[in-house]
Scaffold this motif. Structure first.
Motif, PDB file in Angstrom:
ATOM      1  N   ASN A  64      49.319  35.331  13.871  1.00 41.04           N
ATOM      2  CA  ASN A  64      48.445  36.089  12.978  1.00 41.04           C
ATOM      3  C   ASN A  64      46.966  35.853  13.255  1.00 41.04           C
ATOM      4  N   GLY A  65      46.650  35.332  14.426  1.00 40.49           N
ATOM      5  CA  GLY A  65      45.253  35.139  14.783  1.00 40.49           C
ATOM      6  C   GLY A  65      44.751  33.730  14.597  1.00 40.49           C
ATOM      7  N   TYR A  66      45.427  32.923  13.787  1.00 44.85           N
ATOM      8  CA  TYR A  66      45.018  31.537  13.618  1.00 44.85           C
ATOM      9  C   TYR A  66      45.395  30.741  14.864  1.00 44.85           C
ATOM     10  N   PRO A  67      44.558  29.770  15.255  1.00 44.12           N
ATOM     11  CA  PRO A  67      44.815  29.076  16.522  1.00 44.12           C
ATOM     12  C   PRO A  67      46.039  28.179  16.504  1.00 44.12           C
ATOM     13  N   TYR A  68      46.415  27.649  15.326  1.00 40.98           N
ATOM     14  CA  TYR A  68      47.516  26.686  15.312  1.00 40.98           C
ATOM     15  C   TYR A  68      48.141  26.633  13.930  1.00 40.98           C
ATOM     16  N   ASN A  69      49.451  26.567  13.892  1.00 41.84           N
ATOM     17  CA  ASN A  69      50.198  26.364  12.656  1.00 41.84           C
ATOM     18  C   ASN A  69      50.744  24.946  12.638  1.00 41.84           C
ATOM     19  N   GLN A  70      50.514  24.219  11.564  1.00 43.08           N
ATOM     20  CA  GLN A  70      51.052  22.872  11.457  1.00 43.08           C
ATOM     21  C   GLN A  70      52.561  22.925  11.256  1.00 43.08           C
ATOM     22  N   PRO A  71      53.285  21.944  11.799  1.00 38.13           N
ATOM     23  CA  PRO A  71      54.724  21.895  11.517  1.00 38.13           C
ATOM     24  C   PRO A  71      54.962  21.568  10.044  1.00 38.13           C
ATOM     25  N   LEU A  72      56.049  22.070   9.506  1.00 41.45           N
ATOM     26  CA  LEU A  72      56.425  21.801   8.119  1.00 41.45           C
ATOM     27  C   LEU A  72      57.825  21.191   8.136  1.00 41.45           C
ATOM     28  N   ILE A  73      57.919  19.933   7.687  1.00 39.79           N
ATOM     29  CA  ILE A  73      59.165  19.176   7.773  1.00 39.79           C
ATOM     30  C   ILE A  73      59.577  18.720   6.375  1.00 39.79           C
ATOM     31  N   GLU A  74      60.865  18.844   6.079  1.00 41.03           N
ATOM     32  CA  GLU A  74      61.410  18.348   4.815  1.00 41.03           C
ATOM     33  C   GLU A  74      62.079  17.000   5.057  1.00 41.03           C
ATOM     34  N   VAL A  75      61.596  15.975   4.352  1.00 32.34           N
ATOM     35  CA  VAL A  75      62.141  14.624   4.474  1.00 32.34           C
ATOM     36  C   VAL A  75      62.429  14.091   3.075  1.00 32.34           C
ATOM     37  N   GLY A  76      63.674  13.750   2.813  1.00 29.59           N
ATOM     38  CA  GLY A  76      64.045  13.188   1.513  1.00 29.59           C
ATOM     39  C   GLY A  76      63.759  14.115   0.356  1.00 29.59           C
ATOM     40  N   GLY A  77      63.925  15.422   0.550  1.00 27.14           N
ATOM     41  CA  GLY A  77      63.704  16.374  -0.525  1.00 27.14           C
ATOM     42  C   GLY A  77      62.250  16.742  -0.743  1.00 27.14           C
ATOM     43  N   LYS A  78      61.349  16.249   0.102  1.00 24.81           N
ATOM     44  CA  LYS A  78      59.929  16.576  -0.008  1.00 24.81           C
ATOM     45  C   LYS A  78      59.439  17.160   1.316  1.00 24.81           C
ATOM     46  N   MET A  79      58.424  18.038   1.213  1.00 22.49           N
ATOM     47  CA  MET A  79      57.882  18.689   2.397  1.00 22.49           C
ATOM     48  C   MET A  79      56.573  18.030   2.810  1.00 22.49           C
ATOM     49  N   GLN A  80      56.344  17.970   4.136  1.00 23.97           N
ATOM     50  CA  GLN A  80      55.098  17.413   4.654  1.00 23.97           C
ATOM     51  C   GLN A  80      54.646  18.212   5.867  1.00 23.97           C
ATOM     52  N   PHE A  81      53.301  18.284   6.041  1.00 25.07           N
ATOM     53  CA  PHE A  81      52.723  19.068   7.123  1.00 25.07           C
ATOM     54  C   PHE A  81      52.467  18.216   8.362  1.00 25.07           C
ATOM     55  N   SER A  82      53.383  17.345   8.672  1.00 26.55           N
ATOM     56  CA  SER A  82      53.306  16.541   9.891  1.00 26.55           C
ATOM     57  C   SER A  82      54.694  16.003  10.180  1.00 26.55           C
ATOM     58  N   MET A  83      54.933  15.674  11.427  1.00 27.58           N
ATOM     59  CA  MET A  83      56.234  15.120  11.786  1.00 27.58           C
ATOM     60  C   MET A  83      56.285  13.646  11.399  1.00 27.58           C
ATOM     61  N   PRO A  84      57.377  13.192  10.811  1.00 26.83           N
ATOM     62  CA  PRO A  84      57.471  11.791  10.389  1.00 26.83           C
ATOM     63  C   PRO A  84      57.585  10.815  11.548  1.00 26.83           C
ATOM     64  N   GLY A  85      57.834  11.310  12.725  1.00 24.01           N
ATOM     65  CA  GLY A  85      57.974  10.465  13.905  1.00 24.01           C
ATOM     66  C   GLY A  85      58.202  11.328  15.128  1.00 24.01           C
ATOM     67  N   VAL A  86      58.695  10.714  16.171  1.00 23.45           N
ATOM     68  CA  VAL A  86      58.983  11.443  17.411  1.00 23.45           C
ATOM     69  C   VAL A  86      60.309  12.175  17.248  1.00 23.45           C
ATOM     70  N   PRO A  87      60.332  13.503  17.419  1.00 22.39           N
ATOM     71  CA  PRO A  87      61.598  14.232  17.260  1.00 22.39           C
ATOM     72  C   PRO A  87      62.607  13.840  18.330  1.00 22.39           C
ATOM     73  N   VAL A  88      63.852  13.631  17.913  1.00 21.68           N
ATOM     74  CA  VAL A  88      64.943  13.265  18.820  1.00 21.68           C
ATOM     75  C   VAL A  88      65.989  14.371  18.735  1.00 21.68           C
ATOM     76  N   PHE A  89      66.226  15.050  19.854  1.00 21.28           N
ATOM     77  CA  PHE A  89      67.110  16.210  19.858  1.00 21.28           C
ATOM     78  C   PHE A  89      68.467  15.852  20.461  1.00 21.28           C
ATOM     79  N   PRO A  90      69.519  16.568  20.062  1.00 25.99           N
ATOM     80  CA  PRO A  90      70.860  16.302  20.611  1.00 25.99           C
ATOM     81  C   PRO A  90      70.903  16.520  22.119  1.00 25.99           C
ATOM     82  N   ALA A  91      71.634  15.660  22.809  1.00 27.13           N
ATOM     83  CA  ALA A  91      71.754  15.779  24.265  1.00 27.13           C
ATOM     84  C   ALA A  91      72.591  16.977  24.669  1.00 27.13           C
ATOM     85  N   THR A  92      73.321  17.565  23.722  1.00 31.60           N
ATOM     86  CA  THR A  92      74.191  18.705  24.032  1.00 31.60           C
ATOM     87  C   THR A  92      73.464  20.039  23.903  1.00 31.60           C
ATOM     88  N   THR A  93      72.134  20.017  23.755  1.00 32.06           N
ATOM     89  CA  THR A  93      71.378  21.260  23.620  1.00 32.06           C
ATOM     90  C   THR A  93      71.576  22.136  24.847  1.00 32.06           C
TER      91      THR A  93
END
Length: 230
Positions: A142-171
């Motif tokens: 929509n023209g904005y340079p960057y969208n912050q990530p939105l993550i839900e942790v423990g039933g609450k939302m935050q505009f940053s990642m709580p740590g380094v994302p770890v993805f399944p090896a079967t991707t």
């Protein structure tokens, strides 16, 4: 003695890119308008009927409409029925978008080695927390340079990642290099090295000249070439 310095744009500069021993070298003709013409070879071992051929010996800014695949000897016609180019090489942003709406682990602390007073070592495993990716973030449409990530942790939302994302090896669907694929129809079997030509962007060059003009009628000059790739 008079010294003259000049920056002169030239049309093109030829350059050979060294490749791994298992791949053919790529010859580049670099123009000073942010593009280059690349030329390499692709080994073809065709059988009668439809053949699926691919190569990863291409750049990430290839112009698909410029691709030419041909037999340089002229003895074989290459009938390309379909061509596909994919430059969406996997990175963290690609993985975040793929798992948008899903729950993954985030590593908040790496593994540690603890040593007791007796010299005994104990490995403490990495600490992770689960989080659901509501929005992956990244470049906005929509023209904005960057969208912050939105993550839900423990039933609450935050505009940053709580740590380094770890993805399944079967991707599945991971693309490690830009890939060019063809569907080639042939009436008979043939084996030859086809020439692949294409235009790629993100490359430029300029020449700098240092001309030394002494009082005697002798001319000496030096030149430098600077290559850039983006």
């Amino acid at each position: 003695m008079i010294r003259c310095f000049a920056f002169l744009p030239l049309l093109a500069f030829s350059y050979v890119v060294a490749q791994e021993p298992t791949t053919a070298p790529t010859r580049l003709t670099i123009y000073n308008q942010d593009f280059a013409v690349a030329r390499t070879t692709v080994p073809l071992d065709l059988h009668a009927g439809t053949n699926e051929v691919l190569t990863t010996n291409v750049t990430g800014q290839l112009e698909p409409d410029s691709v030419v695949l041909r037999d340089p000897s002229g003895r074989n016609l290459v009938h390309v029925a379909e061509q596909n180019y994919d430059a969406a090489v996997v990175d963290q942003q690609w993985m975040m978008e793929k798992y948008e709406g899903k729950t993954i682990d985030f590593q908040i602390q790496g593994p540690q080695v603890m040593e007791s007073a007796t010299g005994e070592q104990r490995v403490i495993p990495a600490r992770t927390v689960e989080g659901r990716i509501i929005r992956a973030g990244g470049q906005a449409a929509n023209g904005y340079p960057y969208n912050q990530p939105l993550i839900e942790v423990g039933g609450k939302m935050q505009f940053s990642m709580p740590g380094v994302p770890v993805f399944p090896a079967t991707t599945d669907g991971l693309l490690l290099k830009p890939t060019l694929r063809w569907q080639i129809d042939d009436e008979k079997a043939a084996r030859f090295s086809a020439e692949l030509d294409y235009i790629t962007h993100g490359m430029n060059w300029q020449a700098t000249y240092n001309v030394v003009v002494p009082r005697q009628p002798i001319r000496r000059g030096r030149s430098w070439r600077r290559l850039s790739a983006g």
